[in-house]
Design a protein around this motif. Structure first.
Motif, PDB file in Angstrom:
ATOM      1  N   SER A  68       1.001  -1.348  -0.115  1.00 25.75           N
ATOM      2  CA  SER A  68      -0.092   0.074  -0.016  1.00 25.75           C
ATOM      3  C   SER A  68       0.820   1.285   0.012  1.00 25.75           C
ATOM      4  O   SER A  68       0.663   2.049  -0.874  1.00 25.75           O
ATOM      5  CB  SER A  68      -0.805   0.056   1.384  1.00 25.75           C
ATOM      6  OG  SER A  68      -1.531   0.946   1.058  1.00 25.75           O
ATOM      7  N   ARG A  71       2.543   1.806  -3.422  1.00 26.55           N
ATOM      8  CA  ARG A  71       1.584   2.395  -4.535  1.00 26.55           C
ATOM      9  C   ARG A  71       1.147   3.995  -4.029  1.00 26.55           C
ATOM     10  O   ARG A  71       0.857   4.798  -4.901  1.00 26.55           O
ATOM     11  CB  ARG A  71       0.021   1.673  -4.342  1.00 26.55           C
ATOM     12  CG  ARG A  71       0.214   0.251  -4.758  1.00 26.55           C
ATOM     13  CD  ARG A  71      -1.161  -0.487  -4.822  1.00 26.55           C
ATOM     14  NE  ARG A  71      -1.274  -1.939  -5.429  1.00 26.55           N
ATOM     15  CZ  ARG A  71      -2.136  -2.343  -5.271  1.00 26.55           C
ATOM     16  NH1 ARG A  71      -3.120  -2.645  -4.563  1.00 26.55           N
ATOM     17  NH2 ARG A  71      -1.919  -3.916  -5.907  1.00 26.55           N
ATOM     18  N   THR A  72       1.093   4.358  -2.826  1.00 27.33           N
ATOM     19  CA  THR A  72       1.095   5.751  -2.737  1.00 27.33           C
ATOM     20  C   THR A  72       2.414   6.375  -3.023  1.00 27.33           C
ATOM     21  O   THR A  72       2.405   7.538  -3.606  1.00 27.33           O
ATOM     22  CB  THR A  72       1.217   5.908  -0.872  1.00 27.33           C
ATOM     23  OG1 THR A  72       0.015   5.261  -0.558  1.00 27.33           O
ATOM     24  CG2 THR A  72       1.152   7.423  -0.533  1.00 27.33           C
ATOM     25  N   GLU A  73       3.466   5.838  -2.914  1.00 28.18           N
ATOM     26  CA  GLU A  73       4.744   6.417  -3.567  1.00 28.18           C
ATOM     27  C   GLU A  73       4.844   6.605  -5.075  1.00 28.18           C
ATOM     28  O   GLU A  73       5.170   7.352  -5.604  1.00 28.18           O
ATOM     29  CB  GLU A  73       6.124   5.439  -3.068  1.00 28.18           C
ATOM     30  CG  GLU A  73       7.507   5.830  -3.408  1.00 28.18           C
ATOM     31  CD  GLU A  73       8.532   5.298  -3.116  1.00 28.18           C
ATOM     32  OE1 GLU A  73       9.668   5.454  -3.643  1.00 28.18           O
ATOM     33  OE2 GLU A  73       8.427   4.519  -2.011  1.00 28.18           O
ATOM     34  N   GLU A  75       2.085   7.232  -6.591  1.00 22.17           N
ATOM     35  CA  GLU A  75       1.321   8.265  -6.827  1.00 22.17           C
ATOM     36  C   GLU A  75       1.979   9.483  -6.708  1.00 22.17           C
ATOM     37  O   GLU A  75       2.008  10.429  -7.572  1.00 22.17           O
ATOM     38  CB  GLU A  75       0.203   8.360  -5.850  1.00 22.17           C
ATOM     39  CG  GLU A  75      -1.032   7.355  -5.660  1.00 22.17           C
ATOM     40  CD  GLU A  75      -1.784   7.552  -6.819  1.00 22.17           C
ATOM     41  OE1 GLU A  75      -1.855   8.803  -7.642  1.00 22.17           O
ATOM     42  OE2 GLU A  75      -2.713   6.675  -7.258  1.00 22.17           O
ATOM     43  N   ARG A  95      -2.708  13.460  -3.837  1.00 22.87           N
ATOM     44  CA  ARG A  95      -3.063  12.194  -4.224  1.00 22.87           C
ATOM     45  C   ARG A  95      -2.885  11.025  -3.407  1.00 22.87           C
ATOM     46  O   ARG A  95      -3.769  10.244  -3.110  1.00 22.87           O
ATOM     47  CB  ARG A  95      -2.156  11.740  -5.386  1.00 22.87           C
ATOM     48  CG  ARG A  95      -2.351  12.734  -6.659  1.00 22.87           C
ATOM     49  CD  ARG A  95      -1.460  12.408  -7.746  1.00 22.87           C
ATOM     50  NE  ARG A  95      -1.448  13.224  -8.903  1.00 22.87           N
ATOM     51  CZ  ARG A  95      -0.982  13.114 -10.297  1.00 22.87           C
ATOM     52  NH1 ARG A  95      -0.192  12.263 -10.525  1.00 22.87           N
ATOM     53  NH2 ARG A  95      -0.877  14.017 -11.214  1.00 22.87           N
ATOM     54  N   GLY A  96      -1.915  11.205  -2.311  1.00 22.78           N
ATOM     55  CA  GLY A  96      -1.668  10.363  -1.257  1.00 22.78           C
ATOM     56  C   GLY A  96      -2.750  10.322  -0.325  1.00 22.78           C
ATOM     57  O   GLY A  96      -3.490   9.291   0.180  1.00 22.78           O
ATOM     58  N   ARG A  99      -6.162   8.962  -1.794  1.00 19.40           N
ATOM     59  CA  ARG A  99      -6.015   7.611  -1.916  1.00 19.40           C
ATOM     60  C   ARG A  99      -6.455   6.931  -0.580  1.00 19.40           C
ATOM     61  O   ARG A  99      -7.342   6.080  -0.544  1.00 19.40           O
ATOM     62  CB  ARG A  99      -4.759   7.107  -2.289  1.00 19.40           C
ATOM     63  CG  ARG A  99      -4.560   5.571  -2.578  1.00 19.40           C
ATOM     64  CD  ARG A  99      -3.142   5.213  -3.311  1.00 19.40           C
ATOM     65  NE  ARG A  99      -3.538   3.907  -3.572  1.00 19.40           N
ATOM     66  CZ  ARG A  99      -3.172   2.641  -2.800  1.00 19.40           C
ATOM     67  NH1 ARG A  99      -2.688   2.864  -1.470  1.00 19.40           N
ATOM     68  NH2 ARG A  99      -3.282   1.295  -2.959  1.00 19.40           N
ATOM     69  N   LYS A 100      -6.258   7.408   0.476  1.00 18.10           N
ATOM     70  CA  LYS A 100      -6.237   7.088   1.687  1.00 18.10           C
ATOM     71  C   LYS A 100      -7.660   7.319   2.266  1.00 18.10           C
ATOM     72  O   LYS A 100      -8.457   6.504   2.661  1.00 18.10           O
ATOM     73  CB  LYS A 100      -5.384   7.610   2.885  1.00 18.10           C
ATOM     74  CG  LYS A 100      -5.645   7.311   4.225  1.00 18.10           C
ATOM     75  CD  LYS A 100      -4.494   8.014   5.259  1.00 18.10           C
ATOM     76  CE  LYS A 100      -4.729   7.491   6.694  1.00 18.10           C
ATOM     77  NZ  LYS A 100      -6.107   7.551   7.349  1.00 18.10           N
ATOM     78  N   PHE A 162      -0.945  11.497   6.239  1.00 18.32           N
ATOM     79  CA  PHE A 162      -1.138  10.325   5.720  1.00 18.32           C
ATOM     80  C   PHE A 162      -1.729   9.349   6.734  1.00 18.32           C
ATOM     81  O   PHE A 162      -2.297   8.383   6.678  1.00 18.32           O
ATOM     82  CB  PHE A 162      -0.011   9.599   5.173  1.00 18.32           C
ATOM     83  CG  PHE A 162       0.218  10.171   3.876  1.00 18.32           C
ATOM     84  CD1 PHE A 162      -0.390  10.377   2.609  1.00 18.32           C
ATOM     85  CD2 PHE A 162       1.634  10.928   3.754  1.00 18.32           C
ATOM     86  CE1 PHE A 162      -0.145  10.992   1.571  1.00 18.32           C
ATOM     87  CE2 PHE A 162       2.257  11.408   2.628  1.00 18.32           C
ATOM     88  CZ  PHE A 162       1.294  11.366   1.326  1.00 18.32           C
ATOM     89  N   SER A 181      -9.307  16.006   0.172  1.00 15.62           N
ATOM     90  CA  SER A 181      -7.947  16.187  -0.102  1.00 15.62           C
ATOM     91  C   SER A 181      -7.399  17.447  -0.446  1.00 15.62           C
ATOM     92  O   SER A 181      -6.377  18.091  -0.155  1.00 15.62           O
ATOM     93  CB  SER A 181      -7.210  14.745  -1.017  1.00 15.62           C
ATOM     94  OG  SER A 181      -7.990  15.001  -2.167  1.00 15.62           O
TER      95      SER A 181
END
Length: 205
Positions: A68, A71-73, A75, A95-96, A99-100, A162, A181
């Motif tokens: 997970s 995938r954030t990285e 982004e 974006r991070g 996503r969360k 985050f 966000s």
């Protein structure tokens, strides 16, 4: 490099299915409540097969969380590098957080110390923080971030976004994760003196 064999591809496919199912279960329940029996049943494999891929529940959780975070990285890395560093940083954070917020991943963050202190978790966390630090340093060199505040302090403040619980705030604000966000990042980077950008982000203007 040789191509993976059919058996290797099958093993990777099954491992991805396990991680996907574990991620869903940890969102629906929690790490503590998730059982390996239920996970095996959801994937459609035996418990013995599950343990062939992951030696323990802790090992499984580490892999879920690290994936997970990766995938954030991704982004963060997908932001247009031609933009000024401060805008890259804003977009990466937005974006991070989005996503969360889209997963309302509160339960994902309630992990035992053994998972959080695992070397793989720590290595991935440090790698992500280093990527954010690079953008902060670049923004400083471009004159868009004050030099008086140490970069580690800025990175720590940004990374805290985050880890927060946004489920209740999202329910109360009646806005989309994208709007939420964007407003949150606007507050972090631009402050709240006029509230103009936050209002625009929420679609109130």
């Amino acid at each position: 490099m040789s191509r993976p064999t059919w058996h290797e591809r099958q093993r990777q496919f099954r491992e991805d299915a396990i991680l996907d199912a574990a991620y869903d279960l940890m969102l629906e329940q929690s790490y503590a409540d998730m059982s390996m029996d239920e996970l095996a049943a959801r994937v459609g494999i035996s418990k013995a097969t599950l343990y062939q891929h992951f030696a323990s529940k802790e090992d499984l959780a580490v892999n879920v969380i690290v994936r997970s975070m990766q995938r954030t990285e991704e982004e963060i890395r997908s932001v247009d590098p031609a933009l000024p560093a401060i805008d890259q940083l804003k977009q990466a954070m937005q974006r991070g957080i989005e996503r969360k917020a889209n997963t309302w991943a509160t339960r994902m963050m309630v992990m035992p110390t053994t998972v959080v202190q695992h070397p793989r978790f720590q290595a991935q966390h440090q790698h992500m923080m280093a990527e954010i630090a690079k953008l902060v340093e670049a923004a400083k060199s471009e004159g868009d971030v004050v030099n008086d505040i140490p970069t580690p302090v800025i990175v720590k403040a940004l990374s805290s976004l985050f880890r927060n619980d946004y489920e209740e705030a999202l329910r109360a604000s009646c806005c989309s994760p994208q709007q939420f966000s964007k407003a949150l990042v606007s507050i972090m980077f631009d402050g709240i003196r006029t509230g103009r950008e936050a209002k625009e982000a929420l679609g109130q203007d």
